[in-house]
Design a protein around this motif. Structure first.
Motif, PDB file in Angstrom:
ATOM      1  N   PHE A 115       0.853  -1.190   0.000  1.00 18.48           N
ATOM      2  CA  PHE A 115       0.000   0.000   0.000  1.00 18.48           C
ATOM      3  C   PHE A 115       0.889   1.239   0.000  1.00 18.48           C
ATOM      4  O   PHE A 115       1.777   1.383   0.846  1.00 18.48           O
ATOM      5  N   ARG A 116       0.632   2.125  -0.937  1.00 15.07           N
ATOM      6  CA  ARG A 116       1.381   3.377  -1.005  1.00 15.07           C
ATOM      7  C   ARG A 116       0.485   4.589  -0.798  1.00 15.07           C
ATOM      8  O   ARG A 116       0.964   5.714  -0.709  1.00 15.07           O
ATOM      9  N   HIS A 143       7.375   7.312   2.953  1.00 20.15           N
ATOM     10  CA  HIS A 143       7.293   6.182   2.024  1.00 20.15           C
ATOM     11  C   HIS A 143       6.059   6.231   1.120  1.00 20.15           C
ATOM     12  O   HIS A 143       6.101   5.690   0.012  1.00 20.15           O
ATOM     13  N   ALA A 144       4.969   6.811   1.579  1.00 20.18           N
ATOM     14  CA  ALA A 144       3.704   6.764   0.848  1.00 20.18           C
ATOM     15  C   ALA A 144       3.668   7.814  -0.257  1.00 20.18           C
ATOM     16  O   ALA A 144       4.304   8.869  -0.163  1.00 20.18           O
ATOM     17  N   SER A 145       2.905   7.522  -1.293  1.00 25.35           N
ATOM     18  CA  SER A 145       2.713   8.506  -2.357  1.00 25.35           C
ATOM     19  C   SER A 145       1.651   9.525  -1.981  1.00 25.35           C
ATOM     20  O   SER A 145       1.601  10.621  -2.550  1.00 25.35           O
ATOM     21  N   SER A 146       0.809   9.157  -1.013  1.00 27.25           N
ATOM     22  CA  SER A 146      -0.258  10.065  -0.573  1.00 27.25           C
ATOM     23  C   SER A 146      -0.655   9.699   0.847  1.00 27.25           C
ATOM     24  O   SER A 146      -0.677   8.521   1.211  1.00 27.25           O
ATOM     25  N   LYS A 178      -7.975   4.818  -4.259  1.00 23.15           N
ATOM     26  CA  LYS A 178      -7.927   3.394  -3.940  1.00 23.15           C
ATOM     27  C   LYS A 178      -6.837   2.711  -4.779  1.00 23.15           C
ATOM     28  O   LYS A 178      -6.560   3.158  -5.889  1.00 23.15           O
ATOM     29  N   PRO A 179      -6.269   1.606  -4.279  1.00 22.42           N
ATOM     30  CA  PRO A 179      -6.474   1.000  -2.953  1.00 22.42           C
ATOM     31  C   PRO A 179      -5.775   1.804  -1.871  1.00 22.42           C
ATOM     32  O   PRO A 179      -4.726   2.406  -2.101  1.00 22.42           O
ATOM     33  N   VAL A 180      -6.360   1.790  -0.658  1.00 21.01           N
ATOM     34  CA  VAL A 180      -5.853   2.601   0.442  1.00 21.01           C
ATOM     35  C   VAL A 180      -5.785   1.766   1.715  1.00 21.01           C
ATOM     36  O   VAL A 180      -6.649   0.922   1.969  1.00 21.01           O
ATOM     37  N   GLY A 181      -4.749   1.993   2.498  1.00 16.18           N
ATOM     38  CA  GLY A 181      -4.633   1.390   3.813  1.00 16.18           C
ATOM     39  C   GLY A 181      -4.996   2.412   4.869  1.00 16.18           C
ATOM     40  O   GLY A 181      -4.400   3.487   4.925  1.00 16.18           O
ATOM     41  N   ILE A 182      -5.996   2.114   5.690  1.00 18.35           N
ATOM     42  CA  ILE A 182      -6.476   3.055   6.701  1.00 18.35           C
ATOM     43  C   ILE A 182      -6.097   2.558   8.087  1.00 18.35           C
ATOM     44  O   ILE A 182      -6.430   1.436   8.481  1.00 18.35           O
ATOM     45  N   PHE A 183      -5.418   3.409   8.822  1.00 16.25           N
ATOM     46  CA  PHE A 183      -5.056   3.145  10.216  1.00 16.25           C
ATOM     47  C   PHE A 183      -6.071   3.844  11.109  1.00 16.25           C
ATOM     48  O   PHE A 183      -6.166   5.071  11.122  1.00 16.25           O
TER      49      PHE A 183
END
Length: 388
Positions: A115-116, A143-146, A178-183
């Motif tokens: 996931f980015r 690390h993430a693109s967004s 999307k796709p997205v990782g949500i904390f």
């Protein structure tokens, strides 16, 4: 004559984390001083019990969640250790989870799954929730693109209305790339996110992967799909608080500083059990496989969902995941079979039927190929918990 020290435990019993704190305190008492423990029935953040004002005890372990609780404990003049991040009384030691480490585990968990695009949902009413969000976003930015953030109101805040908050959450989920990782900064918030995802028909975890904190097994397993969660260490937290109080009672007052306890790791469940896939056709097909593999779905059924030829769909699967639709069908059936073997006493034939293999011979063949053993031998090593 020896008198056991009397210790008040102003810790609620209404959630898994607090019960873990109490277990840690009891563990310390069993192995060290024999204390008389006073545990009133109270809710989190509730006013302190009236008897505290005249209580002739020796010390207090408390979740100091409000200025009222802080003032009541201060007035007793007794040694006290705070097990809250509220920081309503800064002159005493406090023991809490290490929220920076919690956030790092969450970021790493998503990055390992490719996931980015990462997002965080918090309730800044609580210090620990705000701190987790701040650390998560800071670490994810490397690390993430967004990165995205939604801050929600707590039910005790002025202006709170769940209908309004749910609409805000739904709109945020709709607009997230999307796709997205949500904390989510705690499990109940993660559960709410999963509920809204279901209402919006967002595929979890193919489009939205959700990770909570606390690893409250009752909540996590009640979620649909079951919730992955950062596993804190409340027992060690409670144990350390009891140790500090014991040190104080013996004449060595600990410094009024933070004692941060690292989390144990991530309890992985279905809500993040995926490698992030940008191809929407593959993501949709994977969702179908996850939901129908154990009902006997075949590759042709997956092809119909993808609305492509079998060859084209398999090529897109290989490009996105390195595997074929058939590989995923077998994977989800095998995971279900392993769960049934470990947690029930069903016959192999019944396990094979419920897991979508159809018959015990096929189940045994897959077990031998994938795990190098047969279902019966695997069950003997792994079986635990209640039987049907």
């Amino acid at each position: 004559m020896y008198r056991r020290r009397a210790i008040a435990l102003l810790i609620e019993t209404s959630n898994g984390y607090a019960r873990g704190l109490l277990a840690g305190v009891l563990n310390y008492v069993r192995h060290h001083d024999s204390w008389s423990l006073y545990l009133p029935e109270q809710d989190r953040g509730a006013d302190p019990p009236p008897w505290l004002a005249t209580w002739a005890g020796d010390g207090i372990l408390a979740r100091i969640e409000t200025p009222t609780i802080a003032a009541a404990i201060r007035q007793t003049g007794l040694p006290a250790i705070d097990l809250s991040a509220g920081r309503h009384w800064t002159e005493i030691p406090w023991v809490e989870s290490d929220d920076e480490r919690v956030a790092q585990l969450a970021v790493d968990h998503f990055l390992e799954r490719n996931f980015r695009i990462l997002a965080c949902c918090s309730v800044p009413y609580f210090n620990w929730s705000r701190w987790r969000a701040e650390h998560f976003l800071a670490q994810a930015a490397e690390h993430a693109s967004s990165t995205q953030l939604l801050q929600m109101l707590h039910r005790q805040e002025v202006g709170y209305d769940w209908t309004t908050e749910r609409e805000r959450l739904a709109e945020w989920l709709r607009q997230l790339p999307k796709p997205v990782g949500i904390f989510a900064c705690y499990d109940i918030l993660a559960q709410q996110i999963l509920d809204v995802c279901r209402d919006l028909d967002l595929a979890v975890p193919e489009e939205v992967a959700v990770l909570g904190v606390d690893n409250d097994e009752l909540i996590c397993n009640a979620c649909d799909p079951p919730l992955s969660s950062v596993n804190l260490d409340p027992e060690k937290t409670g144990y350390e608080a009891a140790r500090l109080l014991d040190e104080w009672l013996q004449g060595n007052r600990p410094a009024a500083e933070a004692h941060l306890i690292p989390p144990l790791g991530v309890a992985k469940r279905d809500s993040t059990d995926i490698i992030a896939i940008a191809d929407p056709v593959v993501a949709r097909a994977l969702r179908f496989i996850r939901e129908h593999a154990c009902a006997g779905a075949k590759v042709n059924d997956v092809v119909a969902v993808g609305d492509l030829s079998r060859r084209v769909l398999e090529n897109r699967f290989r490009n996105a995941t390195g595997k074929t639709p058939h590989d995923f069908l077998v994977h989800f059936r095998l995971e279900r079979a392993k769960q049934l073997l470990a947690e029930t006493s069903l016959t192999l034939a019944a396990v094979a039927e419920r897991a979508g293999f159809g018959h015990a011979e096929y189940l045994s063949t897959v077990f031998q190929k994938m795990l190098g053993t047969n279902p019966g031998a695997w069950r003997k090593k792994q079986q635990r918990g209640p039987k049907e």
